[in-house]
Design a protein around this motif. Structure first.
Motif, PDB file in Angstrom:
ATOM      1  N   SER A 127       9.007   9.365   2.530  1.00 28.19           N
ATOM      2  CA  SER A 127       9.946   7.918   2.117  1.00 28.19           C
ATOM      3  C   SER A 127      10.558   6.976   3.362  1.00 28.19           C
ATOM      4  O   SER A 127      10.897   5.611   3.491  1.00 28.19           O
ATOM      5  CB  SER A 127      10.979   8.071   1.594  1.00 28.19           C
ATOM      6  N   THR A 128      11.547   7.124   4.404  1.00 35.83           N
ATOM      7  CA  THR A 128      11.859   6.874   5.730  1.00 35.83           C
ATOM      8  C   THR A 128      11.271   6.121   6.294  1.00 35.83           C
ATOM      9  O   THR A 128      10.776   5.222   6.843  1.00 35.83           O
ATOM     10  CB  THR A 128      12.420   7.553   6.912  1.00 35.83           C
ATOM     11  N   THR A 129       8.383   6.548   6.043  1.00 34.87           N
ATOM     12  CA  THR A 129       7.898   5.607   6.780  1.00 34.87           C
ATOM     13  C   THR A 129       7.462   4.771   6.612  1.00 34.87           C
ATOM     14  O   THR A 129       7.186   3.522   7.210  1.00 34.87           O
ATOM     15  CB  THR A 129       6.907   7.302   8.010  1.00 34.87           C
ATOM     16  N   TRP A 130       7.603   4.440   4.719  1.00 37.41           N
ATOM     17  CA  TRP A 130       7.330   3.587   4.168  1.00 37.41           C
ATOM     18  C   TRP A 130       7.517   2.941   3.205  1.00 37.41           C
ATOM     19  O   TRP A 130       7.648   1.727   2.969  1.00 37.41           O
ATOM     20  CB  TRP A 130       5.681   4.551   3.097  1.00 37.41           C
ATOM     21  N   PHE A 131       9.530   3.293   3.506  1.00 31.50           N
ATOM     22  CA  PHE A 131       9.850   2.647   2.553  1.00 31.50           C
ATOM     23  C   PHE A 131      11.022   1.750   2.607  1.00 31.50           C
ATOM     24  O   PHE A 131      11.834   1.911   3.672  1.00 31.50           O
ATOM     25  CB  PHE A 131      10.443   3.326   0.908  1.00 31.50           C
ATOM     26  N   ALA A 132      11.545   0.830   1.816  1.00 36.72           N
ATOM     27  CA  ALA A 132      12.714  -0.035   2.971  1.00 36.72           C
ATOM     28  C   ALA A 132      13.696   0.906   2.446  1.00 36.72           C
ATOM     29  O   ALA A 132      13.966   1.551   1.414  1.00 36.72           O
ATOM     30  CB  ALA A 132      12.739  -1.355   1.664  1.00 36.72           C
ATOM     31  N   ARG A 159       0.805  -1.281   0.043  1.00 41.15           N
ATOM     32  CA  ARG A 159       0.058  -0.031  -0.201  1.00 41.15           C
ATOM     33  C   ARG A 159       0.772   1.449  -0.107  1.00 41.15           C
ATOM     34  O   ARG A 159       0.011   2.703   0.479  1.00 41.15           O
ATOM     35  CB  ARG A 159      -1.166  -0.498   1.235  1.00 41.15           C
ATOM     36  N   ARG A 160       1.909   0.734   0.314  1.00 41.39           N
ATOM     37  CA  ARG A 160       3.100   2.566   0.623  1.00 41.39           C
ATOM     38  C   ARG A 160       3.056   3.729  -1.290  1.00 41.39           C
ATOM     39  O   ARG A 160       2.875   4.615  -0.981  1.00 41.39           O
ATOM     40  CB  ARG A 160       4.580   2.031   0.249  1.00 41.39           C
ATOM     41  N   TRP A 161       2.478   2.027  -2.330  1.00 41.55           N
ATOM     42  CA  TRP A 161       2.378   2.696  -3.049  1.00 41.55           C
ATOM     43  C   TRP A 161       1.696   3.654  -3.864  1.00 41.55           C
ATOM     44  O   TRP A 161       1.423   4.896  -4.614  1.00 41.55           O
ATOM     45  CB  TRP A 161       2.824   2.049  -4.259  1.00 41.55           C
ATOM     46  N   LEU A 162       0.414   3.202  -3.059  1.00 41.16           N
ATOM     47  CA  LEU A 162      -1.041   4.352  -3.038  1.00 41.16           C
ATOM     48  C   LEU A 162      -0.330   5.641  -2.211  1.00 41.16           C
ATOM     49  O   LEU A 162      -1.148   6.430  -3.076  1.00 41.16           O
ATOM     50  CB  LEU A 162      -1.839   3.489  -2.274  1.00 41.16           C
ATOM     51  N   VAL A 163      -0.104   5.303  -1.165  1.00 43.95           N
ATOM     52  CA  VAL A 163       0.218   6.250  -0.388  1.00 43.95           C
ATOM     53  C   VAL A 163       0.820   7.573  -0.578  1.00 43.95           C
ATOM     54  O   VAL A 163       0.531   8.107  -0.942  1.00 43.95           O
ATOM     55  CB  VAL A 163       1.268   6.173   0.914  1.00 43.95           C
ATOM     56  N   LEU A 164       1.686   7.046  -1.809  1.00 40.42           N
ATOM     57  CA  LEU A 164       3.543   7.618  -2.551  1.00 40.42           C
ATOM     58  C   LEU A 164       2.547   8.861  -3.618  1.00 40.42           C
ATOM     59  O   LEU A 164       2.262   9.851  -3.563  1.00 40.42           O
ATOM     60  CB  LEU A 164       4.104   7.016  -2.885  1.00 40.42           C
ATOM     61  N   ALA A 165       1.154   7.555  -4.050  1.00 32.86           N
ATOM     62  CA  ALA A 165       1.255   8.517  -5.497  1.00 32.86           C
ATOM     63  C   ALA A 165      -0.334   9.509  -4.850  1.00 32.86           C
ATOM     64  O   ALA A 165      -0.502  10.210  -5.637  1.00 32.86           O
ATOM     65  CB  ALA A 165       0.116   7.473  -6.174  1.00 32.86           C
ATOM     66  N   ILE A 166      -0.618   9.308  -3.912  1.00 31.59           N
ATOM     67  CA  ILE A 166      -1.680  10.531  -3.008  1.00 31.59           C
ATOM     68  C   ILE A 166      -1.347  11.835  -3.114  1.00 31.59           C
ATOM     69  O   ILE A 166      -1.647  12.594  -3.552  1.00 31.59           O
ATOM     70  CB  ILE A 166      -2.447   9.698  -2.484  1.00 31.59           C
ATOM     71  N   PHE A 167      -0.073  11.266  -2.636  1.00 30.98           N
ATOM     72  CA  PHE A 167       0.687  12.786  -1.954  1.00 30.98           C
ATOM     73  C   PHE A 167       1.566  13.578  -3.059  1.00 30.98           C
ATOM     74  O   PHE A 167       1.378  14.449  -3.357  1.00 30.98           O
ATOM     75  CB  PHE A 167       1.634  12.369  -1.396  1.00 30.98           C
ATOM     76  N   SER A 202      -0.302   7.392   8.537  1.00 28.14           N
ATOM     77  CA  SER A 202       0.447   8.060   9.177  1.00 28.14           C
ATOM     78  C   SER A 202       1.680   7.376   8.762  1.00 28.14           C
ATOM     79  O   SER A 202       2.540   8.188   8.897  1.00 28.14           O
ATOM     80  CB  SER A 202       0.893   9.383  10.264  1.00 28.14           C
ATOM     81  N   ARG A 203       1.363   5.980   9.064  1.00 28.74           N
ATOM     82  CA  ARG A 203       2.574   5.515   9.407  1.00 28.74           C
ATOM     83  C   ARG A 203       2.512   4.047   8.801  1.00 28.74           C
ATOM     84  O   ARG A 203       0.442   3.803   9.619  1.00 28.74           O
ATOM     85  CB  ARG A 203       3.460   5.169  10.580  1.00 28.74           C
ATOM     86  N   LYS A 244       1.864  15.484  15.098  1.00 27.30           N
ATOM     87  CA  LYS A 244       0.381  15.077  14.721  1.00 27.30           C
ATOM     88  C   LYS A 244       0.865  13.809  13.925  1.00 27.30           C
ATOM     89  O   LYS A 244      -0.341  13.327  13.311  1.00 27.30           O
ATOM     90  CB  LYS A 244      -0.671  16.441  14.456  1.00 27.30           C
ATOM     91  N   GLY A 245       1.779  14.378  13.330  1.00 28.57           N
ATOM     92  CA  GLY A 245       1.955  13.259  11.525  1.00 28.57           C
ATOM     93  C   GLY A 245       1.241  13.665  10.811  1.00 28.57           C
ATOM     94  O   GLY A 245       1.135  14.721  10.544  1.00 28.57           O
ATOM     95  N   LEU A 246       2.125  12.758  10.007  1.00 23.68           N
ATOM     96  CA  LEU A 246       1.545  13.313   8.446  1.00 23.68           C
ATOM     97  C   LEU A 246       0.420  13.377   7.548  1.00 23.68           C
ATOM     98  O   LEU A 246       0.226  14.027   7.402  1.00 23.68           O
ATOM     99  CB  LEU A 246       2.270  12.399   7.102  1.00 23.68           C
ATOM    100  N   ARG A 247      -0.403  13.027   8.475  1.00 23.70           N
ATOM    101  CA  ARG A 247      -2.006  12.815   7.651  1.00 23.70           C
ATOM    102  C   ARG A 247      -2.812  13.881   8.348  1.00 23.70           C
ATOM    103  O   ARG A 247      -3.406  15.090   7.218  1.00 23.70           O
ATOM    104  CB  ARG A 247      -2.880  11.341   8.960  1.00 23.70           C
TER     105      ARG A 247
END
Length: 535
Positions: A226-231, A106-114, A309-310, A170-173
């Motif tokens: 990128s740090t929160t969601w990606f390797a 799902r990280r790709w969906l989060v990246l696409a929306i952002f 957010s994570r 509060k986080g990214l969201r």
């Protein structure tokens, strides 16, 4: 898992127990030596307690048990652990425990929306520059008005500390929801159809300001995402996509604006059957404003429905590690000379090129370049930078530890390309050929070299100041970048008749950044954490 408290020796030297002459201390000596040999020290001035907030068991407890006064004198009774075989661990719970991490699809969906939200923020910011001749004709705007519409972007960074605090606490969201809401309100204000041009003008300026207020989060959050969601082997690539798509939105305005909105009769000859009346230009402008508003509403709903957010589990050790607090981070950044060097190396050329590209149509007008051609030049320069930037980020992911060398090559190319463009525009003095081919080539090369350096700068900044949170680090440098862009556009409001000085500013900024990176000492604290601690 909760990771904290471990102290590591410097430079990988084995650190035995102070009293290793007794046979009863041999198990602890072996464990201490193993932990010490796995260590790789970060840059000077960064303590291990700050950089690696990871615990593989309490080393202090083991030291206390084996170094009591009685044991050191050899008079105390042997413990249960001392009666265990030397080649077997004394207690299972003191063994290094694995760091549980997972990378979610799902990280790709989060990246696409952002990324799409960043795309629209860049497009809204650069709506007016590529069609400045049409806007002047339809709404009666002046050159100062056009410069101010671009200037609202960096002005929106004035309260950047508030947005960085919100992102940290509060986080990214929550931060992204606020930014998307500001963009919705801003584009709604701009798209209100009014016949009173004075009110219309102020609504447009207000909408641009609200869109600018979304900039601190949109432009500072890519490394955090990128740090929160990606390797670790995908971080630079994700940072490149999330950050450069914002520039791609600005490039889209170079393409969409001139194609949808016709140029006035004074700058482009009439074609047969074409209507170039003022009312027609206003109608086409409204179409652009309505379309941008609709797209941002859709993205706001997408963020509202799903943008966590994570992830449930972190993708790496660095993502799970503890960061410095908000105040400590600001103080540490402002007192770090190496950070200030690379921050200036990033912010000066990127700020100047952002202001320069925002008024590229005005710069190219004396060279007899039409509004449409100027739009295509701006479009391909940014698109080229985005494509090359993502490719270079992927390359940086595959060969870690080479960020400084990549930046040196990019900045050297940017210096040469900007010098070529500047001398070409002064053809009456330099007698260099000023053709469409040379203007296209030099402009596109400037965009490729400078825009593609942005994600590489971000990654090197994060590595240099870790464990300062990614959002705060990039918030500071993007604020500085917009400060330089705002200063340049502010000066432009006074000196807008002859713009060759802007080209010299661009060349000087590239050379200045090249010299700073040349003398910069790189370090990779976060990379050490992921590579050597997670193994």
């Amino acid at each position: 898992m909760e990771l904290s408290g471990m102290q590591f020796p410097r430079r990988g030297r084995p650190v035995p127990s102070p009293l290793c002459t007794c046979a009863q201390e041999l198990p602890s000596c072996i464990l201490f030596w193993f932990l010490g040999a796995a260590d790789i020290a970060p840059s000077a001035g960064t303590s291990r307690a700050e950089v690696w907030s990871i615990s593989w068991g309490s080393k202090a407890d083991l030291h206390n048990q084996t170094h009591s006064p009685a044991n050191e004198m050899g008079a105390g009774p042997s413990s249960e652990g001392e009666r265990e075989p030397l080649l077997a661990p004394a207690q299972t719970e003191r063994l290094p425990q694995p760091v549980y991490s997972r990378v979610y699809s799902r990280r790709w969906l989060v990246l696409a929306i952002f990324s799409m939200l960043g795309f629209m923020q860049g497009m809204v910011w650069n709506t007016w520059g590529p069609i400045q001749n049409s806007v002047k004709h339809a709404y009666g705007f002046t050159a100062i008005d056009i410069a101010m519409l671009v200037l609202w972007g960096p002005i929106g960074f004035i309260p950047w500390l508030l947005f960085m605090w919100l992102m940290d606490k509060k986080g990214l969201r929550v931060s992204l929801l606020l930014s998307a809401f500001l963009m919705v309100v801003g584009t709604a204000m701009r798209s209100i159809p009014l016949h009173d041009l004075t009110v219309k003008k102020w609504l447009i300026h207000g909408g641009q300001l609200l869109n600018g207020l979304a900039g601190p989060t949109i432009m500072s959050a890519p490394p955090l995402l990128s740090t929160t969601w990606f390797a670790p082997d995908q971080r630079a690539t994700a940072t490149a996509v999330a950050s450069l798509v914002n520039y791609l939105g600005a490039a889209g305005s170079f393409l969409i604006g001139p194609l949808v909105v016709p140029a006035p009769n004074e700058t482009q000859p009439l074609h047969v059957g074409a209507d170039r009346t003022t009312d027609h230009i206003r109608e086409r402008l409204q179409i652009v404003l309505y379309a941008e508003f609709a797209m941002i509403v859709v993205l706001f709903v997408a963020v509202l429905v799903y943008f966590p957010s994570r992830p449930p589990l972190p993708p790496s050790v660095a993502a799970a590690s503890q960061r410095l607090g908000y105040r400590s981070s600001i103080c540490r950044l402002l007192s770090n000379i190496r950070f200030l060097m690379i921050a200036l190396a990033y912010s000066v050329p990127t700020g100047v090129v952002a202001g320069w590209s925002g008024v590229l149509d005005m710069i190219l007008t004396p060279a007899k370049v039409s509004q449409v051609d100027a739009g295509w030049i701006g479009f391909w320069s940014i698109v080229g930078g985005c494509v090359v930037g993502i490719a270079m980020a992927r390359f940086a992911d595959s060969i870690r530890g080479m960020l400084k060398l990549i930046l040196l090559l990019m900045l050297a190319g940017a210096t040469l390309a900007s010098t070529w463009f500047t001398l070409t525009c002064l053809t009456s003095v330099t007698h260099l050929p000023s053709t469409a081919a040379t203007l296209y080539t030099s402009c596109i090369l400037i965009g490729i070299f400078l825009n593609s350096s942005v994600p590489i700068f971000y990654e090197l900044l994060i590595e240099t100041v870790y464990p300062v949170p990614e959002g705060i680090t990039c918030g500071v440098v993007t604020f500085l970048s917009n400060l330089f862009m705002g200063g340049l556009l502010f000066v432009l409001t006074f000196y807008f008749k002859e713009l060759s000085w802007l080209n010299w500013c661009l060349t000087g900024s590239c050379l200045f950044s090249l010299l700073l990176i040349l003398f910069f000492r790189e370090s990779y604290d976060r990379l050490y954490l992921d590579v050597f601690v997670s193994v």
